[in-house]
Design an enzyme around this catalytic site. Sequence first.
Site, PDB file in Angstrom:
ATOM      1  N   CYS A   1      -5.476  12.776  12.205  1.00 63.11           N
ATOM      2  CA  CYS A   1      -6.144  11.474  12.106  1.00 63.11           C
ATOM      3  C   CYS A   1      -6.070  10.798  13.462  1.00 63.11           C
ATOM      4  O   CYS A   1      -5.429  11.320  14.387  1.00 63.11           O
ATOM      5  CB  CYS A   1      -5.562  10.638  10.983  1.00 63.11           C
ATOM      6  SG  CYS A   1      -4.197   9.603  11.453  1.00 63.11           S
TER       7      CYS A   1
ATOM      8  N   ARG B   1      -0.299  14.820  12.727  1.00 63.34           N
ATOM      9  CA  ARG B   1       0.316  14.562  11.407  1.00 63.34           C
ATOM     10  C   ARG B   1       0.359  15.799  10.517  1.00 63.34           C
ATOM     11  O   ARG B   1      -0.223  15.819   9.426  1.00 63.34           O
ATOM     12  CB  ARG B   1      -0.378  13.398  10.716  1.00 63.34           C
ATOM     13  CG  ARG B   1      -0.369  12.132  11.554  1.00 63.34           C
ATOM     14  CD  ARG B   1      -1.010  10.963  10.865  1.00 63.34           C
ATOM     15  NE  ARG B   1      -0.179  10.403   9.819  1.00 63.34           N
ATOM     16  CZ  ARG B   1      -0.533   9.325   9.106  1.00 63.34           C
ATOM     17  NH1 ARG B   1      -1.700   8.745   9.333  1.00 63.34           N
ATOM     18  NH2 ARG B   1       0.247   8.852   8.167  1.00 63.34           N
TER      19      ARG B   1
ATOM     20  N   LYS C   1       0.833  -1.217   0.000  1.00 61.68           N
ATOM     21  CA  LYS C   1       0.000   0.000   0.000  1.00 61.68           C
ATOM     22  C   LYS C   1       0.857   1.253   0.000  1.00 61.68           C
ATOM     23  O   LYS C   1       0.655   2.181  -0.793  1.00 61.68           O
ATOM     24  CB  LYS C   1      -0.923   0.032   1.215  1.00 61.68           C
ATOM     25  CG  LYS C   1      -1.595   1.391   1.445  1.00 61.68           C
ATOM     26  CD  LYS C   1      -2.484   1.393   2.654  1.00 61.68           C
ATOM     27  CE  LYS C   1      -1.790   1.601   3.950  1.00 61.68           C
ATOM     28  NZ  LYS C   1      -1.500   3.008   4.277  1.00 61.68           N
ATOM     29  N   ASN C   2       1.842   1.298   0.882  1.00 67.85           N
ATOM     30  CA  ASN C   2       2.618   2.534   1.059  1.00 67.85           C
ATOM     31  C   ASN C   2       3.654   2.755  -0.032  1.00 67.85           C
ATOM     32  O   ASN C   2       4.375   3.744  -0.007  1.00 67.85           O
ATOM     33  CB  ASN C   2       3.243   2.562   2.457  1.00 67.85           C
ATOM     34  CG  ASN C   2       2.162   2.740   3.514  1.00 67.85           C
ATOM     35  OD1 ASN C   2       1.020   3.091   3.203  1.00 67.85           O
ATOM     36  ND2 ASN C   2       2.499   2.472   4.754  1.00 67.85           N
TER      37      ASN C   2
ATOM     38  N   ILE D   1       6.916   7.466  17.130  1.00 73.38           N
ATOM     39  CA  ILE D   1       6.605   8.145  15.864  1.00 73.38           C
ATOM     40  C   ILE D   1       5.297   8.930  15.960  1.00 73.38           C
ATOM     41  O   ILE D   1       5.242  10.107  15.604  1.00 73.38           O
ATOM     42  CB  ILE D   1       6.533   7.130  14.710  1.00 73.38           C
ATOM     43  CG1 ILE D   1       7.866   6.365  14.576  1.00 73.38           C
ATOM     44  CG2 ILE D   1       6.167   7.828  13.387  1.00 73.38           C
ATOM     45  CD1 ILE D   1       9.048   7.226  14.135  1.00 73.38           C
TER      46      ILE D   1
ATOM     47  N   ASP E   1       4.164   0.825  12.279  1.00 70.66           N
ATOM     48  CA  ASP E   1       3.020   0.124  11.693  1.00 70.66           C
ATOM     49  C   ASP E   1       2.931  -1.333  12.126  1.00 70.66           C
ATOM     50  O   ASP E   1       1.985  -2.023  11.756  1.00 70.66           O
ATOM     51  CB  ASP E   1       3.079   0.206  10.158  1.00 70.66           C
ATOM     52  CG  ASP E   1       2.918   1.632   9.647  1.00 70.66           C
ATOM     53  OD1 ASP E   1       3.193   1.869   8.461  1.00 70.66           O
ATOM     54  OD2 ASP E   1       2.543   2.505  10.450  1.00 70.66           O
TER      55      ASP E   1
ATOM     56  N   ARG F   1      -8.723  -0.552   4.425  1.00 67.23           N
ATOM     57  CA  ARG F   1      -7.876   0.484   3.841  1.00 67.23           C
ATOM     58  C   ARG F   1      -6.489  -0.044   3.514  1.00 67.23           C
ATOM     59  O   ARG F   1      -5.814   0.452   2.625  1.00 67.23           O
ATOM     60  CB  ARG F   1      -7.728   1.660   4.803  1.00 67.23           C
ATOM     61  CG  ARG F   1      -9.044   2.364   5.124  1.00 67.23           C
ATOM     62  CD  ARG F   1      -8.768   3.601   5.893  1.00 67.23           C
ATOM     63  NE  ARG F   1      -7.809   4.423   5.155  1.00 67.23           N
ATOM     64  CZ  ARG F   1      -7.475   5.643   5.549  1.00 67.23           C
ATOM     65  NH1 ARG F   1      -7.987   6.119   6.677  1.00 67.23           N
ATOM     66  NH2 ARG F   1      -6.610   6.353   4.860  1.00 67.23           N
TER      67      ARG F   1
ATOM     68  N   ASP G   1       4.144  20.228   7.521  1.00 65.58           N
ATOM     69  CA  ASP G   1       5.051  21.388   7.440  1.00 65.58           C
ATOM     70  C   ASP G   1       6.349  21.045   6.716  1.00 65.58           C
ATOM     71  O   ASP G   1       6.898  21.872   5.990  1.00 65.58           O
ATOM     72  CB  ASP G   1       5.352  21.901   8.861  1.00 65.58           C
ATOM     73  CG  ASP G   1       5.939  20.802   9.736  1.00 65.58           C
ATOM     74  OD1 ASP G   1       7.092  20.928  10.184  1.00 65.58           O
ATOM     75  OD2 ASP G   1       5.255  19.766   9.917  1.00 65.58           O
TER      76      ASP G   1
ATOM     77  N   ARG H   1      -5.302  10.778   3.826  1.00 58.89           N
ATOM     78  CA  ARG H   1      -4.352  11.894   3.896  1.00 58.89           C
ATOM     79  C   ARG H   1      -3.196  11.738   2.909  1.00 58.89           C
ATOM     80  O   ARG H   1      -2.577  12.710   2.483  1.00 58.89           O
ATOM     81  CB  ARG H   1      -3.810  12.061   5.295  1.00 58.89           C
ATOM     82  CG  ARG H   1      -3.325  10.788   5.940  1.00 58.89           C
ATOM     83  CD  ARG H   1      -2.745  10.978   7.298  1.00 58.89           C
ATOM     84  NE  ARG H   1      -1.715  11.980   7.275  1.00 58.89           N
ATOM     85  CZ  ARG H   1      -1.903  13.259   7.688  1.00 58.89           C
ATOM     86  NH1 ARG H   1      -3.052  13.609   8.141  1.00 58.89           N
ATOM     87  NH2 ARG H   1      -0.928  14.121   7.634  1.00 58.89           N
TER      88      ARG H   1
HETATM   89  C1  EPZ Z   1       3.889   7.064   6.363  1.00 56.92           C
HETATM   90  O1  EPZ Z   1       3.034   8.103   6.850  1.00 56.92           O
HETATM   91  C2  EPZ Z   1       2.993   5.830   6.221  1.00 56.92           C
HETATM   92  N1  EPZ Z   1       1.932   6.130   5.291  1.00 56.92           N
HETATM   93  C3  EPZ Z   1       2.411   5.468   7.589  1.00 56.92           C
HETATM   94  O2  EPZ Z   1       1.666   4.259   7.449  1.00 56.92           O
HETATM   95  C4  EPZ Z   1       3.551   5.203   8.547  1.00 56.92           C
HETATM   96  O3  EPZ Z   1       3.026   4.975   9.833  1.00 56.92           O
HETATM   97  C5  EPZ Z   1       4.479   6.440   8.615  1.00 56.92           C
HETATM   98  O4  EPZ Z   1       4.947   6.785   7.296  1.00 56.92           O
HETATM   99  C6  EPZ Z   1       5.702   6.198   9.486  1.00 56.92           C
HETATM  100  O5  EPZ Z   1       6.412   5.089   9.070  1.00 56.92           O
HETATM  101  C7  EPZ Z   1       2.203   6.106   3.954  1.00 56.92           C
HETATM  102  O6  EPZ Z   1       3.310   5.871   3.498  1.00 56.92           O
HETATM  103  C8  EPZ Z   1       1.063   6.400   3.029  1.00 56.92           C
HETATM  104  P1  EPZ Z   1       5.648  10.569   8.469  1.00 56.92           P
HETATM  105  P2  EPZ Z   1       3.550   9.623   6.855  1.00 56.92           P
HETATM  106  O7  EPZ Z   1       5.504  11.817   7.682  1.00 56.92           O
HETATM  107  O8  EPZ Z   1       4.478   9.846   5.735  1.00 56.92           O
HETATM  108  C9  EPZ Z   1       5.666  13.975  11.808  1.00 56.92           C
HETATM  109  C10 EPZ Z   1      -0.106   2.775   7.775  1.00 56.92           C
HETATM  110  O9  EPZ Z   1      -0.527   2.220   8.812  1.00 56.92           O
HETATM  111  N2  EPZ Z   1       5.655  14.921  10.675  1.00 56.92           N
HETATM  112  O10 EPZ Z   1       6.870   9.768   8.254  1.00 56.92           O
HETATM  113  O11 EPZ Z   1       2.349  10.484   6.967  1.00 56.92           O
HETATM  114  C11 EPZ Z   1       4.389  13.135  11.903  1.00 56.92           C
HETATM  115  O12 EPZ Z   1       3.381  13.815  12.592  1.00 56.92           O
HETATM  116  C12 EPZ Z   1       0.279   4.260   7.794  1.00 56.92           C
HETATM  117  O13 EPZ Z   1       0.033   2.199   6.673  1.00 56.92           O
HETATM  118  C13 EPZ Z   1       5.754  16.277  10.922  1.00 56.92           C
HETATM  119  O14 EPZ Z   1       5.842  16.704  12.080  1.00 56.92           O
HETATM  120  O15 EPZ Z   1       4.358   9.659   8.227  1.00 56.92           O
HETATM  121  C14 EPZ Z   1       4.877  11.892  12.617  1.00 56.92           C
HETATM  122  O16 EPZ Z   1       4.881  12.112  13.986  1.00 56.92           O
HETATM  123  C15 EPZ Z   1      -0.079   4.927   9.075  1.00 56.92           C
HETATM  124  N3  EPZ Z   1       5.751  17.130   9.870  1.00 56.92           N
HETATM  125  C16 EPZ Z   1       6.294  11.727  12.086  1.00 56.92           C
HETATM  126  O17 EPZ Z   1       6.693  13.008  11.574  1.00 56.92           O
HETATM  127  C17 EPZ Z   1       5.652  16.685   8.565  1.00 56.92           C
HETATM  128  O18 EPZ Z   1       5.626  17.498   7.623  1.00 56.92           O
HETATM  129  C18 EPZ Z   1       6.443  10.695  10.971  1.00 56.92           C
HETATM  130  O19 EPZ Z   1       5.457  10.938  10.008  1.00 56.92           O
HETATM  131  C19 EPZ Z   1       5.555  15.308   8.334  1.00 56.92           C
HETATM  132  C20 EPZ Z   1       5.567  14.424   9.404  1.00 56.92           C
END
Ligand code: EPZ
Length: 424
Positions: A123, A128, A22-23, A333, A311, A403, A131, A99
């Site tokens: 979410c 999430r 998926k990812n 995370i 995950d 999903r 920025d 998202r």
């Molecule tokens: C990806 O989400 C995955 N989704 C998530 O999988 C996964 O949990 C996550 O990476 C971490 O491995 C997809 O790839 C579609 P991040 P993503 O940006 O990219 C903070 C699942 O179950 N952050 O790496 O949205 C954020 O809040 C899903 O399949 C900022 O602060 O995650 C988090 O605490 C759930 N500012 C951390 O960084 C930003 O601009 C990591 O988030 C971006 C992120």
Amino acid sequence: MDRIIVTGGKRLTGKVEVSGAKNAALPILASSLLADGEHTYRNVPHLADVSTMLKVLRTMGCDAAGLEGTGQAARTCTVGVAGGKVVPEAPYDLVRTMRASVLVLGPLVARYGRARVSMPGGCAIGARPIDQHLKGLKALGAEIHLTEGYVEARAKRLRGATVVFDKITVTGTENVMMAAALARGRTVLENAAREPEVEELARLLNKMGARISGAGTNLITIEGVEGLQPVDHAILPDRIEAGTLLVASAITSGDVLVAPAVPEHLDAVIQKLREAGCVIAAEGGGLRCKGPKVPRATNITTTEHPGFPTDMQAQLMVLMAVAEGTSVIREHIFENRFMHVAELDRMGADITVDGHTAVVRGVKRLSGAQVMASDLRASAALILAGLRAEGRTEVSRVYHLDRGYERLERKLRGLGAEIRRARG
Ligand code: EPZ
């Protein structure tokens, strides 16, 4: 609303097939916006999130189709992009349901010079913010305005730059990497995400004619090019689905071959399962897992790849809930990813949460109960708990599960589980 009903106590054995990731599928589908023509994607998982991304692309004027019929055709989709027809806007109604739709932002501003994409909002598992996505695009010269809940991005032509992410972000790295592929000059991404899905996206972009090096490390270099070509690409297996199925074998003292799976993508998960007493070996293009009678407790801290994936946190917590001893699970995370704890406690688990830390005191038995899924991985964890519990477990709100898992109940039934879906 559909529910999944599990009667526990069955030992799982046999071979189970892992679907495409998926990812990886979501950013790859978004990347089709970078080049005119017909893009063909194979081994695409049948998931609600994939359907949403195809809907987002159709809403923008792309000809996205496929995932119908049987066999390979059922796992193949094509995206036809005609630049002149694309309306670079992703509406709130679609982005709020998934998202990851924000992944169209980078390709749109890079290819069409403008984009209007709804802000994703929070979410269940955390605020999430995006920025870092916006910081990266601004560094490449995009003008960014936030109006009426939308990100408006504009740029005549993006230009290469050095982007240092303050926080490691998977989709942030992917969004900026896609944008930089068509920027003028060189872009360097520092503190980039190293997830296998980021590497897979770079592999695909390079097949389209991009010049990306260093993906899979925290330093990615992108030499911008004038144009990209559509390609035919097969998506790699889903490491999180594979990990979930390994835990299904572990928690039922089973013996299951999970394939296809790339062992290197699951090193941290395999290590923890071994510490818990599982025997895991690479076999038949996948991983074979023999589960112990009683798992051993082990501590887990979620971090970015190649550390232990967030995950897989909920799924391993279920295994620890029936382990010999006490384990400490730290979620580093996401700020709100323990929603499954209260439901597991209703099944007789003994887990206490304090902020980012959960203390799991292993119990001898879980009992079946009616439980409610709060998010994608929590729903998988509750089904795993149901496999181990005595009696009947009914998991509601399984739209979360759909999903990210393709017919998980059917795959588990194929391994001997007593499980079925009750239509809503
Ligand atoms: C990806 O989400 C995955 N989704 C998530 O999988 C996964 O949990 C996550 O990476 C971490 O491995 C997809 O790839 C579609 P991040 P993503 O940006 O990219 C903070 C699942 O179950 N952050 O790496 O949205 C954020 O809040 C899903 O399949 C900022 O602060 O995650 C988090 O605490 C759930 N500012 C951390 O960084 C930003 O601009 C990591 O988030 C971006 C992120």
